[in-house]
Design a protein around this motif. Structure first.
Motif, PDB file in Angstrom:
ATOM      1  N   GLN A   1       0.804  -1.227   0.000  1.00 54.12           N
ATOM      2  CA  GLN A   1       0.000   0.000   0.000  1.00 54.12           C
ATOM      3  C   GLN A   1       0.831   1.267   0.000  1.00 54.12           C
ATOM      4  N   VAL A   2       1.981   1.213   0.671  1.00 55.11           N
ATOM      5  CA  VAL A   2       2.740   2.451   0.827  1.00 55.11           C
ATOM      6  C   VAL A   2       3.874   2.565  -0.184  1.00 55.11           C
ATOM      7  N   GLY A   3       4.002   1.560  -1.033  1.00 49.98           N
ATOM      8  CA  GLY A   3       5.054   1.597  -2.041  1.00 49.98           C
ATOM      9  C   GLY A   3       6.428   1.413  -1.440  1.00 49.98           C
ATOM     10  N   GLY A   4       6.561   0.347  -0.645  1.00 49.36           N
ATOM     11  CA  GLY A   4       7.865   0.101  -0.028  1.00 49.36           C
ATOM     12  C   GLY A   4       8.277  -1.348  -0.221  1.00 49.36           C
ATOM     13  N   GLN A   5       7.905  -1.936  -1.383  1.00 52.58           N
ATOM     14  CA  GLN A   5       8.090  -3.376  -1.590  1.00 52.58           C
ATOM     15  C   GLN A   5       9.540  -3.825  -1.551  1.00 52.58           C
ATOM     16  N   ASP A   6      10.468  -2.927  -1.863  1.00 51.71           N
ATOM     17  CA  ASP A   6      11.861  -3.393  -1.904  1.00 51.71           C
ATOM     18  C   ASP A   6      12.581  -3.253  -0.555  1.00 51.71           C
ATOM     19  N   ALA A   7      11.838  -3.002   0.510  1.00 52.80           N
ATOM     20  CA  ALA A   7      12.444  -2.786   1.828  1.00 52.80           C
ATOM     21  C   ALA A   7      13.304  -3.969   2.250  1.00 52.80           C
ATOM     22  N   LYS A   8      14.382  -3.684   2.977  1.00 51.77           N
ATOM     23  CA  LYS A   8      15.155  -4.804   3.519  1.00 51.77           C
ATOM     24  C   LYS A   8      14.769  -5.063   4.968  1.00 51.77           C
ATOM     25  N   ALA A   9      14.195  -4.066   5.630  1.00 54.15           N
ATOM     26  CA  ALA A   9      13.723  -4.239   7.005  1.00 54.15           C
ATOM     27  C   ALA A   9      12.682  -3.170   7.298  1.00 54.15           C
ATOM     28  N   VAL A  10      11.825  -3.471   8.268  1.00 51.09           N
ATOM     29  CA  VAL A  10      10.822  -2.497   8.678  1.00 51.09           C
ATOM     30  C   VAL A  10      10.856  -2.384  10.195  1.00 51.09           C
TER      31      VAL A  10
ATOM     32  N   PRO B   1      13.149  -8.143   9.763  1.00 45.91           N
ATOM     33  CA  PRO B   1      13.860  -8.332   8.495  1.00 45.91           C
ATOM     34  C   PRO B   1      12.935  -8.875   7.412  1.00 45.91           C
ATOM     35  N   ARG B   2      13.383  -8.768   6.198  1.00 45.58           N
ATOM     36  CA  ARG B   2      12.571  -9.112   5.030  1.00 45.58           C
ATOM     37  C   ARG B   2      11.945 -10.509   5.101  1.00 45.58           C
ATOM     38  N   HIS B   3      12.716 -11.487   5.589  1.00 45.97           N
ATOM     39  CA  HIS B   3      12.161 -12.849   5.571  1.00 45.97           C
ATOM     40  C   HIS B   3      11.037 -13.040   6.589  1.00 45.97           C
ATOM     41  N   GLU B   4      10.730 -11.996   7.365  1.00 46.02           N
ATOM     42  CA  GLU B   4       9.601 -12.102   8.302  1.00 46.02           C
ATOM     43  C   GLU B   4       8.452 -11.168   7.928  1.00 46.02           C
ATOM     44  N   PHE B   5       8.460 -10.694   6.697  1.00 43.70           N
ATOM     45  CA  PHE B   5       7.419  -9.732   6.289  1.00 43.70           C
ATOM     46  C   PHE B   5       6.020 -10.350   6.199  1.00 43.70           C
TER      47      PHE B   5
ATOM     48  N   GLY C   1      13.710   1.888  29.315  1.00 44.84           N
ATOM     49  CA  GLY C   1      14.897   1.045  29.449  1.00 44.84           C
ATOM     50  C   GLY C   1      14.648  -0.388  29.010  1.00 44.84           C
ATOM     51  N   GLN C   2      13.386  -0.834  29.194  1.00 42.57           N
ATOM     52  CA  GLN C   2      13.066  -2.211  28.807  1.00 42.57           C
ATOM     53  C   GLN C   2      13.085  -2.389  27.287  1.00 42.57           C
ATOM     54  N   THR C   3      12.797  -1.320  26.553  1.00 44.75           N
ATOM     55  CA  THR C   3      12.741  -1.447  25.096  1.00 44.75           C
ATOM     56  C   THR C   3      13.984  -0.885  24.405  1.00 44.75           C
ATOM     57  N   ALA C   4      14.783  -0.118  25.130  1.00 47.83           N
ATOM     58  CA  ALA C   4      15.944   0.532  24.499  1.00 47.83           C
ATOM     59  C   ALA C   4      16.850  -0.451  23.747  1.00 47.83           C
ATOM     60  N   PRO C   5      17.078  -1.679  24.263  1.00 47.03           N
ATOM     61  CA  PRO C   5      17.975  -2.583  23.535  1.00 47.03           C
ATOM     62  C   PRO C   5      17.313  -3.325  22.377  1.00 47.03           C
ATOM     63  N   ASN C   6      15.984  -3.186  22.200  1.00 49.79           N
ATOM     64  CA  ASN C   6      15.273  -4.012  21.208  1.00 49.79           C
ATOM     65  C   ASN C   6      15.913  -3.997  19.824  1.00 49.79           C
ATOM     66  N   THR C   7      16.155  -2.797  19.322  1.00 52.89           N
ATOM     67  CA  THR C   7      16.649  -2.726  17.940  1.00 52.89           C
ATOM     68  C   THR C   7      18.057  -3.279  17.835  1.00 52.89           C
ATOM     69  N   PHE C   8      18.877  -2.983  18.838  1.00 52.82           N
ATOM     70  CA  PHE C   8      20.221  -3.556  18.872  1.00 52.82           C
ATOM     71  C   PHE C   8      20.124  -5.079  18.781  1.00 52.82           C
ATOM     72  N   LEU C   9      19.261  -5.668  19.615  1.00 55.74           N
ATOM     73  CA  LEU C   9      19.142  -7.125  19.636  1.00 55.74           C
ATOM     74  C   LEU C   9      18.619  -7.652  18.298  1.00 55.74           C
ATOM     75  N   SER C  10      17.594  -6.988  17.718  1.00 57.37           N
ATOM     76  CA  SER C  10      17.102  -7.530  16.430  1.00 57.37           C
ATOM     77  C   SER C  10      18.139  -7.393  15.332  1.00 57.37           C
ATOM     78  N   ILE C  11      18.931  -6.341  15.382  1.00 55.83           N
ATOM     79  CA  ILE C  11      19.939  -6.198  14.323  1.00 55.83           C
ATOM     80  C   ILE C  11      21.048  -7.244  14.477  1.00 55.83           C
ATOM     81  N   VAL C  12      21.416  -7.521  15.727  1.00 60.22           N
ATOM     82  CA  VAL C  12      22.404  -8.586  15.948  1.00 60.22           C
ATOM     83  C   VAL C  12      21.825  -9.939  15.505  1.00 60.22           C
ATOM     84  N   ASP C  13      20.530 -10.146  15.771  1.00 67.97           N
ATOM     85  CA  ASP C  13      19.899 -11.407  15.364  1.00 67.97           C
ATOM     86  C   ASP C  13      19.855 -11.577  13.849  1.00 67.97           C
ATOM     87  N   HIS C  14      19.512 -10.501  13.150  1.00 69.76           N
ATOM     88  CA  HIS C  14      19.162 -10.664  11.738  1.00 69.76           C
ATOM     89  C   HIS C  14      20.173 -10.134  10.725  1.00 69.76           C
ATOM     90  N   PHE C  15      21.109  -9.315  11.179  1.00 69.45           N
ATOM     91  CA  PHE C  15      21.994  -8.691  10.185  1.00 69.45           C
ATOM     92  C   PHE C  15      23.467  -8.909  10.487  1.00 69.45           C
TER      93      PHE C  15
END
Ligand SMILES: Cc1cc2nc3c(=O)[nH]c(=O)nc-3n(C[C@H](O)[C@H](O)[C@H](O)COP(=O)(O)O)c2cc1C
Ligand code: SF4
Lengths: 396, 173
Positions: free
Chosen positions: A258-267, A278-282, A371-385
């Motif tokens: 809908q938003v024209g973002g089909q080539d995204a690598k992550a959201v 990451p893309r494989h979980e879209f 503080g509980q959510t601050a590490p979330n993105t760090f952790l997902s990036i380590v997991d997936h990238f």
């Protein structure tokens, strides 16, 4: 001056203002509560707490004075739907607050508006004044004996953590915006010690729609556990950024179409506090039972450097942490140091693993959601990238 | 009767305290108004507010230091806040930042010597669909490009001119 934001067609524009409150006032408060309960409406601010349950608890909590607070602190990176709602559908928000007041027998309502949105204030004051003139606020609202309720706007002073409901209350009480321990919850010990319901701007607007259109109308869309529509704030690498009104349960793939973002690598779903998908979980669904969100969607195109994203979010959290508790205050800068090491290509796997477990500790041991959510993105990036972040060549 | 600046400020603070109510929960309302009128909250103002609300001045310091829109140090008449959050970052905020520094001759966190402009970073301004975004006081600018900076600053300078004249008139009276 309000800059127009592109929006999909919004359900809110189909609702006749006043119809929800009228329906509520024609029956006892318990009926309005039952309608909200039956609709399955859950908080649109992110945490997804059932709205009717919060109101019921505030109603049952003993106290002469009760408060309805509208959380218009909208500070989550990537979120701007509350700004659009306040600019275009303020009446619906105030109507929802008035319905909440009717349900819990509150006399006073407060809109806590973030300082960054000061330019919206004159408009909100004008709508409030019109409502007072129409007897939709003030004494004996809609001719109902004993239903007295008014709403005032109070300003924030530039602090993300003040969006956390207990920090918000601290701020209203003239204190630093430092989150409190919960329990006690605001529903029994809220503003000035009184029972208080704090809800998101969008939650109030949907409550007014539900009273107007009925629970079944609302439940028709969405999933069993995540009923109804939700507004999404979409930004980043897509052709059509803006505010989208979509059913919960929609997959990331469908949304990107809908938003024209089909080539995204992550959201990034849920802002800095959310998760980086990451893309494989879209194929996953945006819903309380899968990926919950307050509505922030940030699209990252194929060329984006995920370490830059992680660094940007960590800088945000370090800047906005209230500093009250150690895991958050000390942990976030450590994670940022790790990101910088990765950027320089100097981080060993062992050190990365230590940082990973530090992130998990922050999730468990921090006092509030920041503080509980601050590490979330760090952790997902380590997991997936990992391929992208490990073994970089040091910048020249 | 001649009144000192301090006495006038005191009168204004008393009026504010009476308007919002003399209790702790009025503190942020009062501080916001002082910040808006004087571009900072002075030691003296904090002391007077503390007396009026019957709290310790240190408590007021602590509150002022917590919020990014409140400042003990003087700031410019126009506070420019550029959003540094990821969506504006991806939309090119670095180049806008650089040009702001070039055109103002200061770096982030500083105020121009004439007291007109302060330059600051802001976290998400809620304009993510239209980045890069910045605030000049309460006014929001979106889709800002390095090229547009000059015009935005000129607009402020013109408004400042009008302000300065009004201020002078006041002094004559
Ligand atoms: C750091 C932090 C910031 C928050 N910011 C907001 C916000 O800006 N707006 C909001 O509605 N909820 C925010 N929340 C969630 C609130 O604490 C609260 O759950 C919400 O206002 C409840 O409303 P709802 O049940 O209608 O979603 C934040 C929470 C945390 C931990
Ligand atoms: S987690 Fe962070 S923001 Fe929350 S109370 Fe602790 S230090 Fe403050």
């Amino acid at each position: 001056m309000i800059t127009p934001t592109r929006t999909s067609s919004l359900t809110f524009s189909e609702i006749t203002p006043g119809s929800g409150l009228k329906a509520a006032l024609s029956r006892p408060p318990a009926d309005a509560l039952a309608k909200i309960n039956f609709s399955g409406l859950r908080g649109r601010g992110g945490a997804g707490f059932p709205t009717s349950l919060k109101w019921e608890l505030a109603d049952k909590s003993p106290g002469q004075k009760k408060y309805v607070i509208c959380n218009a602190d909208e500070g989550e990176p990537g979120t701007f739907k509350d700004r659009v709602i306040l600019a275009d559908f303020a009446d619906l928000v105030f109507e929802g607050m008035t319905i909440a007041a009717y349900c819990i027998s509150a006399q006073e309502g407060i809109v806590y508006l973030r300082a960054e949105y000061t330019y919206l204030r004159p408009h909100l004051e004008e709508v409030l004044e019109q409502r007072r003139e129409k007897n939709l606020l003030g004494n004996k609202i809609g001719g109902q004996d004993g239903f007295d309720f008014d709403i005032h706007v109070r300003m924030g002073s530039g602090s993300y953590v003040c969006g956390e409901e207990t920090a918000l209350i601290e701020s209203l009480e003239g204190q630093r915006g430092e989150p409190r321990n919960r329990p006690p919850f605001p529903i029994d010990t809220g503003y000035l010690g009184n029972p208080t319901t704090v809800n998101n701007v969008e939650t109030f607007a949907w409550a007014a729609c539900i009273l107007s259109q009925g629970s079944d109308w609302f439940k028709k869309l969405g999933t069993e556990k995540s009923t109804g529509h939700k507004l999404f704030s979409v930004s980043g690498d897509c052709q059509l950024p803006g505010v989208y009104d979509l059913p919960l349960g929609i997959t990331i793939d469908e949304l990107l179409d809908q938003v024209g973002g089909q080539d995204a690598k992550a959201v990034q779903v849920g802002g800095a506090a959310g998760q980086c998908v990451p893309r494989h979980e879209f194929h996953r669904a945006i819903a309380y039972e899968d990926i919950p969100t307050g509505g922030s969607i940030i699209v990252f195109g194929p060329h984006r450097d995920m370490l830059r994203v992680a660094a940007n979010f960590l800088e945000f959290f370090i800047d906005e942490s209230c500093g009250q508790c150690t895991p958050c205050r000390e942990g976030a800068p450590k994670l940022l140091e790790g990101i910088e090491m990765l950027q320089r290509g100097e981080c060993s796997m062992e050190h990365l693993q230590e940082l990973y477990s530090l992130g998990q500790t922050m999730q468990l041991a921090s006092k509030c959601g920041l503080g509980q959510t601050a590490p979330n993105t760090f952790l997902s990036i380590v997991d997936h990238f990992r391929d992208e972040i490990l073994g970089r060549t040091a910048p020249a | 009767m001649l009144r000192t600046k301090g006495e006038r400020l005191r009168d204004e603070l008393v009026a504010m305290a009476d308007k919002y109510g003399r209790d702790r929960s009025s503190l942020l309302n009062i501080l916001q108004e002082v910040q808006h009128r004087y571009y900072s909250i002075s030691e003296y103002a904090m002391q007077v507010i503390a007396d009026l609300l019957d709290i310790h001045p240190v408590e007021i310091h602590s509150v002022v230091s917590f919020y990014s829109f409140l400042n003990a140090r003087p700031r410019g008449e126009f506070v420019i806040r550029l959003c540094r959050t990821i969506s504006c970052d991806m939309a090119g905020k670095d180049q806008v930042a650089r040009q702001l520094e070039n055109d103002l001759g200061i770096t982030f966190g500083e105020t121009t010597p004439d007291g007109k402009f302060s330059l600051e970073w802001a976290n998400c301004l809620g304009m993510c669909d239209q980045g890069p975004a910045l605030l000049v006081n309460q006014r929001v600018y979106t889709h800002v490009t390095p090229e547009k900076i000059h015009g935005i600053l000129q607009e402020c300078r013109q408004r400042f001119g009008v302000h300065a004249m009004a201020g002078q008139k006041e002094k004559h009276i």
